[in-house]
Design an enzyme around this catalytic site. Structure first.
Site, mmCIF file in Angstrom:
data_model
loop_
_atom_site.group_PDB
_atom_site.id
_atom_site.type_symbol
_atom_site.label_atom_id
_atom_site.label_comp_id
_atom_site.label_asym_id
_atom_site.label_seq_id
_atom_site.Cartn_x
_atom_site.Cartn_y
_atom_site.Cartn_z
ATOM 1 N N LYS A 79 0.817 -1.210 0.000
ATOM 2 C CA LYS A 79 0.000 0.000 0.000
ATOM 3 C C LYS A 79 0.856 1.268 0.000
ATOM 4 O O LYS A 79 2.037 1.253 0.345
ATOM 5 C CB LYS A 79 -0.974 -0.017 1.185
ATOM 6 C CG LYS A 79 -2.079 -1.052 0.986
ATOM 7 C CD LYS A 79 -3.188 -0.950 2.007
ATOM 8 C CE LYS A 79 -4.327 -1.902 1.644
ATOM 9 N NZ LYS A 79 -5.418 -1.883 2.634
ATOM 10 N N ARG A 103 -3.382 -10.270 4.864
ATOM 11 C CA ARG A 103 -3.846 -10.331 3.466
ATOM 12 C C ARG A 103 -2.717 -9.836 2.574
ATOM 13 O O ARG A 103 -2.294 -8.678 2.693
ATOM 14 C CB ARG A 103 -5.108 -9.465 3.310
ATOM 15 C CG ARG A 103 -5.762 -9.519 1.957
ATOM 16 C CD ARG A 103 -7.028 -8.663 1.957
ATOM 17 N NE ARG A 103 -7.737 -8.720 0.685
ATOM 18 C CZ ARG A 103 -7.473 -7.931 -0.356
ATOM 19 N NH1 ARG A 103 -6.508 -7.012 -0.256
ATOM 20 N NH2 ARG A 103 -8.168 -8.046 -1.478
#
Length: 380
Positions: A326, A360
């Site tokens: 991210k 995840r």
């Protein structure tokens, strides 16, 4: 004589047993070796003065603002520093005290019950859309099945399949288009009975898509809206599926426009707590919580949430963290998504250390290896 300084992260019980301390002593000393730092906001100043004295009486301490002893302000923020044994004693003492200390006692007892998970599961990511922020996670039909089988071989515990990007500023997709994207993959998973080899999660908040996934053998619903649609909760209950309740501020299209919180940990805790109650009222039995890294948060917010994952364990549910590649990594060390594996591993290992049960990820093999090494270090 030899003297060795041991790490604070060792399994102290194991070391005490190795030098043949009796079982009672192991239990007592283990509690003394475990330390807690508890931040208490808006405590009545009378309660703060009582708690300060009680903490000192058991060998703990309470950090309070200057002027607390003369009640300069009616409510104060405090930091309690104590071992598990001291916290245990304090939680009993404060039950009989006024000014809201009974509620403090109950919370301390909740904290003492928290146990960090001994193992973390790896959730691999499969995106059936063309606009996912990390291009290497995009797959269609047969290529998706090949990627799923590879992730299974690499050690994935769960595979998360989605058809819509939830990255900041992503374009909204209607439910018919979302189903069109994921249906071929769901159908192949069912035809090949891949759900017998690994758990599958559907990354969606659309009942139409979710129901098709659950009919295809999926057991987990990963809802970034935190079950905002009660129909999703009803589906989870009727199919006995696990619900992942995630926190997101606003919507993906605008969530990164000046995100603000009064107190990031408490605000998200309250949201998750209320959503748990709603989900359970609909009959959802198994719930996983996700604080929503990158979903309406600044870099500081994200780092706080990863650092203090343990705070959310008092909600009594497993925690999922998804920080894979991210943009928060880019804000720390400028890089493109394809260059963020190192930063991802650092964030996820810290998350597991602080209480996460599931991570995840886009890179299954690397995470499985990193977790095995981390586990070996923790077992020493």
């Amino acid at each position: 004589m030899q003297i060795e300084l041991l790490s604070n992260s060792v399994d102290i019980g194991k070391y005490l047993k190795n030098i043949n301390v009796d079982s009672g002593g192991v239990a007592i000393l283990s509690l003394k070796a475990l330390h807690y730092i508890v931040y208490i906001r808006d405590l009545h100043v009378g309660a703060a003065n009582i708690l300060k004295q009680d903490a000192l009486s058991v060998g703990a301490d309470l950090g309070v603002p200057r002027g607390t002893v003369v009640a300069k302000n009616p409510y104060v923020n405090c930091i309690l520093i104590a071992t598990a044994r001291q916290l245990q004693t304090l939680s009993k003492k404060e039950l009989a005290q006024p000014f809201g200390l009974k509620e403090v006692a109950y919370k301390l007892q909740e904290i003492l019950k928290v146990k960090k998970p001994s193992h973390a599961e790896v959730m691999g990511v499969i995106n059936a859309n063309d606009d996912s922020f990390f291009s290497a996670s995009r797959f269609k039909e047969n290529s998706a099945i090949e990627a799923i089988e590879r992730m299974i071989e690499e050690g994935a515990d769960i595979i998360d399949v989605g058809g819509v990007s939830s990255a900041p500023n992503s374009v909204h997709v209607d439910k018919a288009e979302e189903l069109r994207r994921v249906k071929p993959i769901l159908d192949l998973i069912q035809a090949k009975r891949l759900y017998d080899r690994v758990k599958f999660s559907i990354d969606s908040y659309e009942p139409l898509v979710i129901e098709h996934a659950l009919m295809s053998g999926f057991k987990i619903v990963n809802d970034i809206t935190g079950l905002a649609n009660s129909e999703v909760a009803k589906l989870c209950a009727s199919y006995d599926a696990t619900a992942v309740i995630m926190h997101m501020q606003k919507t993906p299209q605008i969530m990164q426009e000046r995100p603000e919180y009064e107190h990031i940990l408490s605000d998200i805790y309250s949201f998750l707590s209320s959503r748990i109650q709603e989900a359970e009222a609909f009959g959802v039995k198994d719930i996983i919580l996700d604080v929503g890294i990158g979903f309406g948060k600044t870099l500081e917010h994200n780092l706080m949430l990863i650092k203090h994952q343990e705070h959310f364990l008092t909600l009594g549910k497993p925690l999922l963290v998804g920080a894979s590649r991210k943009s928060m990594i880019d804000k720390i060390s400028p890089s493109l998504p394809k260059e963020r594996l190192g930063g991802t591993l650092a964030l996820h290992l810290e998350s597991v250390k602080n209480g996460a049960s599931i991570i995840r990820v886009h890179d299954v093999q690397e995470h499985v290896q990193a977790l095995r090494v981390q586990q070996a270090l923790m077992n020493i």
